[in-house]
Design an enzyme around this catalytic site. Structure first.
Site, PDB file in Angstrom:
ATOM      1  N   GLY A 145       0.774  -1.231   0.000  1.00 49.74           N
ATOM      2  CA  GLY A 145       0.000   0.000   0.000  1.00 49.74           C
ATOM      3  C   GLY A 145       0.803   1.277   0.000  1.00 49.74           C
ATOM      4  N   GLY A 182      -6.027  20.360  -2.641  1.00 51.94           N
ATOM      5  CA  GLY A 182      -7.434  20.339  -3.018  1.00 51.94           C
ATOM      6  C   GLY A 182      -7.829  19.077  -3.746  1.00 51.94           C
ATOM      7  N   GLY A 186      -8.330  15.851   1.066  1.00 53.42           N
ATOM      8  CA  GLY A 186      -8.481  17.160   1.669  1.00 53.42           C
ATOM      9  C   GLY A 186      -9.910  17.667   1.602  1.00 53.42           C
ATOM     10  CB  ALA A 321     -10.011   0.624  -2.010  1.00 54.47           C
ATOM     11  CG  HIS A 445     -40.484   9.375 -13.257  1.00 57.81           C
ATOM     12  ND1 HIS A 445     -39.699  10.507 -13.280  1.00 57.81           N
ATOM     13  CD2 HIS A 445     -41.727   9.760 -12.821  1.00 57.81           C
ATOM     14  CE1 HIS A 445     -40.425  11.549 -12.909  1.00 57.81           C
ATOM     15  NE2 HIS A 445     -41.661  11.115 -12.621  1.00 57.81           N
TER      16      HIS A 445
END
Length: 467
Positions: A145, A182, A186, A321, A445
């Site tokens: 990882g 950003g 974050g 993941a 719908h």
């Protein structure tokens, strides 16, 4: 010494899924995890706990801002029990990790707790709390990882200058959290603490947030987050982070070259993640690590050592993941002699803010840069009856199709439940559907999924019905 057909180092989504698939295919399998709980970053300090806090904070935000619109009146003051919120998050994590442990037992996979490192290409040392041992493995899958990244001049003290790991276990709600970066992490954690009452300021080096996604998504997401009172400073290069007691000062240069400062009580450093190969001792097995810290692999996710493979965040590609899971299955089936396949273009990307953001395939910018002739259909979420009924009217769905063949090349969504809706786009693109194919499929719908049909209609000779 125990001998295995396959040993997996790391028990995150890639590692434990690889172990399960290996066991299903009849291989004697072991998994090695340095921590006391299985599940890796995703289950312990990533995907699962962050989603628990996002959901809890969403409930609070709804109670504070939206219940009254639905005719729900709550007598007295609505309060946050932050300690209980964090405790619930831990309970969700514990249940999920226990579920992985159950799956290991169910599939007769041997679990070793300790730091796994190569002795050579077929032997792995395991250093645990109860001492050291060595196992033999005909094949090994590296699934170690990633860890939170940082900048060279930043000292992460894990108290006031923190990573996503610490942001999930704070003892208090920040007064002002400064977020450096950003991107996905974050923005998700920034939204959590903004909902809970913190002032949140996001500082981003690039000229837009989520720079790897379609520009429409970046624009729409920032517009919504600004309405939620998150502050953004784009094209700002952070060059200094200093802590003085309970105060953190961040210094950055804007695009004019002017130096500006920001002061808060917490600073979340979310500038990406780095592959984790520390203490793996890959050189002992002859495995090559590149200059970016990634394990080098070929198209079969095989390293330069033929019996050793690598998957997930530790190899090239998006750190997701579900990408790691696909790769885990891919390698297990490759070892078993099968011919699996992964189309990396069709692995979706999701941001779990509210509204959610999801995409798959190529962005409009990528296709234009490649010179591909395209047609684009968009549909606003606010035009849906279901969206008006729920009050979740922010967002847009965009479908990009080849101008000549009508094949769908990219789908980009922002809105309620698009993390789930994106699966429809993945399915369609897996079967190389055209925009016309999606447009002619019946969608129930009222649902959010109708926006997918409408966007496909818009891409097909501008035939959207409800705008």
């Amino acid at each position: 010494m125990s001998t295995y057909d396959v040993a997996i180092i790391g028990s995150g989504p890639g590692g434990y899924v690889a172990a399960i698939r290996c066991a299903q295919l009849g291989m004697k399998t072991a998994i090695i995890e340095k921590y006391n709980t299985l599940g890796g970053t995703c289950l312990n300090v990533g995907c699962i706990p962050s989603k628990a806090l996002l959901d809890s904070s969403h409930h609070y935000d709804d109670a504070m801002k939206h219940f009254e619109d639905h005719g729900i009146e709550i007598p007295g003051e609505i309060k946050i029990n932050f300690e209980k919120m964090i405790a619930r998050k831990k309970q969700v994590v514990d249940q999920t990790c226990d579920g992985v442990a159950f799956l290991m037992k169910k599939n007769n996979i041997d679990v070793y707790t300790g730091m796994g490192s190569f002795k050579d290409a077929t032997h792995i040392n395991i250093d645990g709390a109860d001492g050291s041992q060595t196992i033999e493995a005909k094949n090994t899958i590296i699934a170690t990882g990633s860890k939170p990244g940082s900048l060279p001049f930043i000292t992460i003290d894990k108290e006031r200058v923190i990573t996503s790991t610490e942001a999930l276990t704070l003892k208090e709600i920040p007064k002002h959290m400064i977020v450096i970066g950003g991107g996905v992490i974050g923005l998700e954690l920034g939204q959590v603490y903004r909902r809970l009452g913190a002032e949140v300021t996001v500082i981003e080096y690039m000229d837009r947030i989520t720079p790897g996604m379609d520009k429409m998504l970046s624009k729409e997401l920032m517009k919504v987050l600004k309405k939620q009172k998150i502050k953004f400073h784009l094209s700002h290069a952070v060059n200094k982070v200093e802590r003085n007691g309970d105060e953190v000062t961040v210094t950055a240069k804007n695009k004019k070259g002017e130096e500006v400062t920001f002061t808060g009580d917490y600073c979340l450093v979310s500038v990406g993640r780095r592959p984790y190969t520390d203490k793996l001792n890959a050189t002992a097995a002859g495995v090559k690590i590149n200059e970016r810290g990634q394990v080098e692999t070929n198209e079969h996710l095989q390293t330069n050592v033929s019996n050793i493979y690598a998957i997930g965040d530790v190899v090239k590609g998006a750190m997701l993941a579900h990408k790691a899971e696909e790769e885990g299955v891919f390698v297990a089936e490759t070892i078993a002699g099968q011919k699996p396949h992964i189309d990396y273009n069709l692995i979706p990307n999701v941001i779990y803010t509210w509204p959610e953001v999801a995409s798959v395939g190529k962005t409009e910018e990528e296709l234009k840069e490649a010179g591909t002739a395209i047609k684009v259909g968009q549909f606003p979420i606010r035009a849906l009856g279901r969206a008006r009924a729920s009050g979740d009217i922010d967002g847009m769905i965009k479908i990009i199709a080849d101008e000549k063949t009508d094949e769908v090349l990219g789908v980009h969504m922002i809105g309620a439940r698009v993390a789930d809706l994106i699966a429809e786009a993945v399915t369609a693109m897996e079967f190389r559907a055209s925009a016309e194919d999606i447009a002619r499929m019946s969608h129930a719908h009222p649902t959010y999924a109708e926006a997918v049909k409408e966007a496909a209609l818009a891409a097909t000779a501008d035939r959207a019905l409800h705008v």
